[in-house]
Design a protein around this motif. Structure first.
Motif, PDB file in Angstrom:
ATOM      1  N   GLU A  68     -52.427 -78.636 -63.859  1.00  0.00           N
ATOM      2  CA  GLU A  68     -51.196 -79.091 -65.268  1.00  0.00           C
ATOM      3  C   GLU A  68     -52.587 -80.030 -66.050  1.00  0.00           C
ATOM      4  O   GLU A  68     -52.679 -79.862 -67.317  1.00  0.00           O
ATOM      5  N   GLU A  69     -53.901 -80.063 -65.252  1.00  0.00           N
ATOM      6  CA  GLU A  69     -54.934 -81.031 -65.956  1.00  0.00           C
ATOM      7  C   GLU A  69     -55.893 -79.559 -67.041  1.00  0.00           C
ATOM      8  O   GLU A  69     -55.324 -80.343 -68.266  1.00  0.00           O
ATOM      9  N   THR A  70     -56.304 -78.601 -66.426  1.00  0.00           N
ATOM     10  CA  THR A  70     -56.708 -78.045 -67.389  1.00  0.00           C
ATOM     11  C   THR A  70     -56.129 -77.619 -68.224  1.00  0.00           C
ATOM     12  O   THR A  70     -57.031 -76.982 -69.068  1.00  0.00           O
ATOM     13  N   ALA A  84     -43.835 -78.330 -76.726  1.00  0.00           N
ATOM     14  CA  ALA A  84     -45.552 -77.174 -75.886  1.00  0.00           C
ATOM     15  C   ALA A  84     -45.215 -75.263 -75.082  1.00  0.00           C
ATOM     16  O   ALA A  84     -44.066 -76.496 -74.215  1.00  0.00           O
ATOM     17  N   VAL A  85     -45.483 -74.930 -75.395  1.00  0.00           N
ATOM     18  CA  VAL A  85     -44.458 -74.047 -75.056  1.00  0.00           C
ATOM     19  C   VAL A  85     -46.244 -72.872 -73.707  1.00  0.00           C
ATOM     20  O   VAL A  85     -46.329 -73.022 -74.854  1.00  0.00           O
ATOM     21  N   VAL A  86     -45.586 -73.347 -73.242  1.00  0.00           N
ATOM     22  CA  VAL A  86     -46.906 -72.443 -71.711  1.00  0.00           C
ATOM     23  C   VAL A  86     -46.844 -71.187 -71.250  1.00  0.00           C
ATOM     24  O   VAL A  86     -45.958 -71.046 -70.110  1.00  0.00           O
ATOM     25  N   LEU A  96     -45.163 -76.807 -66.494  1.00  0.00           N
ATOM     26  CA  LEU A  96     -45.724 -77.313 -67.814  1.00  0.00           C
ATOM     27  C   LEU A  96     -45.397 -77.395 -69.214  1.00  0.00           C
ATOM     28  O   LEU A  96     -46.356 -77.608 -70.186  1.00  0.00           O
ATOM     29  N   SER A  97     -44.634 -77.182 -69.781  1.00  0.00           N
ATOM     30  CA  SER A  97     -44.380 -76.778 -70.798  1.00  0.00           C
ATOM     31  C   SER A  97     -43.938 -78.250 -71.268  1.00  0.00           C
ATOM     32  O   SER A  97     -42.779 -78.952 -70.315  1.00  0.00           O
ATOM     33  N   HIS A  98     -43.570 -78.690 -72.566  1.00  0.00           N
ATOM     34  CA  HIS A  98     -42.851 -79.788 -72.567  1.00  0.00           C
ATOM     35  C   HIS A  98     -42.516 -80.106 -74.717  1.00  0.00           C
ATOM     36  O   HIS A  98     -42.971 -79.409 -75.283  1.00  0.00           O
TER      37      HIS A  98
END
Lengths: 432, 253
Positions: A68-70, A84-86, A96-98
């Motif tokens: 997640e950090e990367t 943010a859509v990952v 991972l999206s928010h």
């Protein structure tokens, strides 16, 4: 075309999706039938896509060690508030999206979910519409792996204030990565939605992303779409952005390509409602051996529509820019105004530009114009700047930036525009 | 300041300058007059360093340096300024940013710190009055959509900002009505000092009513055929260029 890893990947997931299984099967059989486009395919005459497909390519999107950090390190810098859509390796990652927008404005969920809930009818009706315009194996191959995709809906009458930024990560640390993101967007009536897609390759091996995004805009919707490509020389891309105007509305698309190995962008504006407006802008600023191929289609189907298109290219070193602009004006599309312009500047001695307008007009009361140019920097302008004491390299950078700026200016979000401008200024090694 | 010695230049295969001799000292204003095609604008362009022209002979000394060896941008930074006959329109480059870049490049060359935003703005305001140029014009793209008069005023404004040692005015009067001409000439006159010099290239005597020259030279067929004081300009105005041609033919016959 036999790629064992592709076959294996498809066999493994076969019928794995309850809601999209049939869609995937149909696409797989189309892929089987059409195969990958060769150079003799008129739409692919400049772009040698088949050689990118390699035995042993990493296809299974679920396997990634990206933390997640990367992921977050690579989010766009600055004050950009965004939804943010990952995607990682072509698979939507909800964890991972928010989102900054509430669910009363914006719905984001996996395509597989959407195909089985209240949005099922919409998905069934609209997913795969782009294939009517791209009967080739590339589009079908993406469809065969659609279940990892995402569904996005902007709700009726709502303005989604912050842009939806779709990050496509490719993890190529262990080998050639092949990712196939799939996206379906529904902008409901009178909604307002900004979308930015951007691509990040992590790892030293090469990658190929084969994407299809289909966007449907209903009456009075405003959709503003930006595609920003700066993935580095080891990354190739084949993507289709398919925008349908289901009701009278206005849509914008801005495509900016700054790096890559082989980049193919299809952009379609399907104008299905009278009195609509569409705008398509593109900038490709290329160096090295990058090939960027923009194929656009505007399909005017109904009367009184306006479409406006401006693509600009700057080719340095051994790079190649390709522009192919198709405009259909169907028989019912009287009073259409369709404009198209493609301008290229060649800087590199080994660089080249191929440009082709393609107008097919079946209505008799329309205004269409198109023009394309390929040239060098204006010597008079260059001398004028130098005669004021501005050094040669800076003068050239100023002129190239000026050439690019009218495309850049079309990006609506200040933060995204500033970011793109910074990338371009850095590339031209010029900053104010 | 400027010493031109037997300067010859051509464009492609056509000889245009056939041996120009001219010396300009600080504080002087020289006018170059001549009929169309005599080589006036070529001389201005060669001095500024336009690459379309090939220098085939002669030398130009500018403040003790070999001008012809310098790149156009270095000539500018050394203090040479060409006010263009046809200023170029450059969409996408803001006039203000352009001038700021030019001013700071010159300062860098002189070993000075770049002007900060406030200093630059202050200088700009002062110089704007000189040519009565409008702020709104300067926030637009460089020369884009400017009228002929606005373009010429912008040239003189740039000259005021860059404070050159030698200002070359290439037919700055062409296309100007009398009011615009007066404004432009007035700007130039205010910039005149004992340390700088001007070379005014013109077809008509009219401009020289406002920018009064110390010396007038007549350029004909690539050579300076007569030099004199401002009275020569009046004589030309009265008799036309034909009398020079006739004189020349008489002496060669």
């Amino acid at each position: 075309m036999e790629i064992t890893s592709l076959n294996k990947a498809f066999e493994q997931k076969r019928s794995g999706s309850a809601t999209l299984g049939t869609f995937e099967e149909q696409n797989w059989s189309s892929f089987d039938q059409w195969g990958l486009p060769a150079l003799k395919h008129e739409e692919w005459k400049y772009t040698r896509i088949r050689t990118l497909f390699k035995e042993g390519m990493l296809v299974d999107g679920a396997v990634s060690s990206l933390s997640e950090e990367t992921i977050h390190q690579h989010f766009l810098p600055g004050e950009l508030a965004a939804n943010a859509v990952v995607f990682v390796n072509g698979i939507y990652q909800s964890a991972l999206s928010h989102y900054t927008a509430g669910t009363d404005q914006l719905i984001v969920k996996s395509l597989e979910t959407a195909a089985g809930d209240e949005d099922a009818d919409f998905v069934k009706k609209h997913l795969g519409h782009s294939q009517q315009y791209h009967k080739d194996g590339i589009n079908a191959l993406n469809g065969a792996f659609a279940a990892g995709g995402v569904f996005i809906r902007a709700k009726k009458g709502k303005q989604v204030v912050d842009p939806v930024v779709i990050y496509h990560f490719s993890d190529s640390t262990t080998g050639f990565r092949f990712s196939q993101p799939r996206i379906l967007v529904h902008a409901e009536a009178a909604s307002e939605l900004q979308i930015l897609e951007t691509y990040i390759r992590i790892g030293s091996e090469e990658s190929l992303t084969n994407e299809v995004i289909e966007i449907c805009a209903e009456t009075d919707a405003h959709v503003h779409y930006v595609k920003l490509q700066n993935e580095g020389t080891g990354a190739s891309h084949t993507g289709t952005t398919h925008i349908r105007q289901l009701g009278r509305c206005t849509t914008h698309a801005v495509t900016i390509t700054l790096s890559g190995m082989l980049v193919r962008n299809n952009l379609n504006m399907i104008m299905e409602a009278a009195n609509s407006e569409s705008h398509m802008y593109g900038l490709y600023l290329l160096n090295g051996k990058t090939l960027a191929d923009n194929h656009t289609i505007v399909d005017n189907q109904m009367p009184n529509c306006l479409s406006n298109e401006l693509y600009k290219g700057i080719m340095d070193e051994e790079s190649t820019g390709v522009f192919n602009g198709k405009i259909f004006v169907r028989q019912d599309a009287q009073k259409t105004n369709a404009y198209q312009s493609n301008k290229n500047i060649l800087i590199g001695n080994q660089s080249s530009a191929n440009t082709k307008p393609q107008l097919e007009i079946f209505a008799d009361d329309v205004k269409c114009s198109h023009g394309c140019t390929v040239g060098k920097l204006d010597e008079n302008a260059l001398f004028y700047l130098k005669a004021r004491g501005i050094p040669d390299d800076k003068a050239k950078a100023l002129l190239l930036h000026a050439f690019a700026v009218d495309v850049l200016d079309q990006i609506k979000s200040d933060a995204i525009r500033a970011y793109a401008d910074q990338l371009i200024s850095e590339r031209l090694s010029y900053s104010e | 300041m400027l010493k031109i010695d037997n300067l010859q230049a051509r464009i492609e295969e056509k000889e245009i300058l056939k041996g120009i001799n001219l010396e300009i000292k600080p504080g002087e204003v020289h006018a170059i007059m001549g009929p169309n095609g005599s080589g006036k604008s070529t001389l201005a362009s060669v001095l500024a360093g336009r690459e379309d022209y090939e220098v085939t002979g002669g030398s130009v000394d500018f403040l003790g340096k070999d001008l012809l060896e310098m790149a156009p941008e270095d000539r500018a930074k050394e203090g040479l300024f060409l006010a263009f006959q046809y200023p170029v329109e450059i969409p996408g480059v803001s006039t203000t940013n352009f001038i700021k870049t030019a001013v700071n490049e010159k300062r860098k060359y002189q070993g000075l710190e770049p002007l900060d935003a406030a200093q630059f703005l202050k200088t700009m305001k002062e110089k704007m009055q000189l040519v009565q140029i409008n702020q709104s014009l300067l926030s637009r793209s460089l020369n884009e959509g400017f009228s002929g008069g606005e373009k010429k005023r912008n040239e003189i404004f740039q000259m005021a900002m860059l404070e050159p040692k030698l200002g070359i005015l290439d037919e700055t009067d062409s296309g100007l009505d009398i009011d615009a001409l007066r404004i432009v000439a007035n700007g130039v006159n205010q910039l005149r000092s004992k340390d700088n010099a001007f070379l005014v290239v013109t077809h008509y005597q009219r401009l020289l009513d406002y920018i009064v020259p110390d010396f007038v030279h007549v350029l004909y067929n690539g050579k300076i055929v007569r030099s004199g004081t401002k009275e020569l300009a009046l004589e030309l105005e009265e008799k036309g260029y034909d009398f020079i041609k006739a004189e020349l033919e008489a002496t060669t016959a």
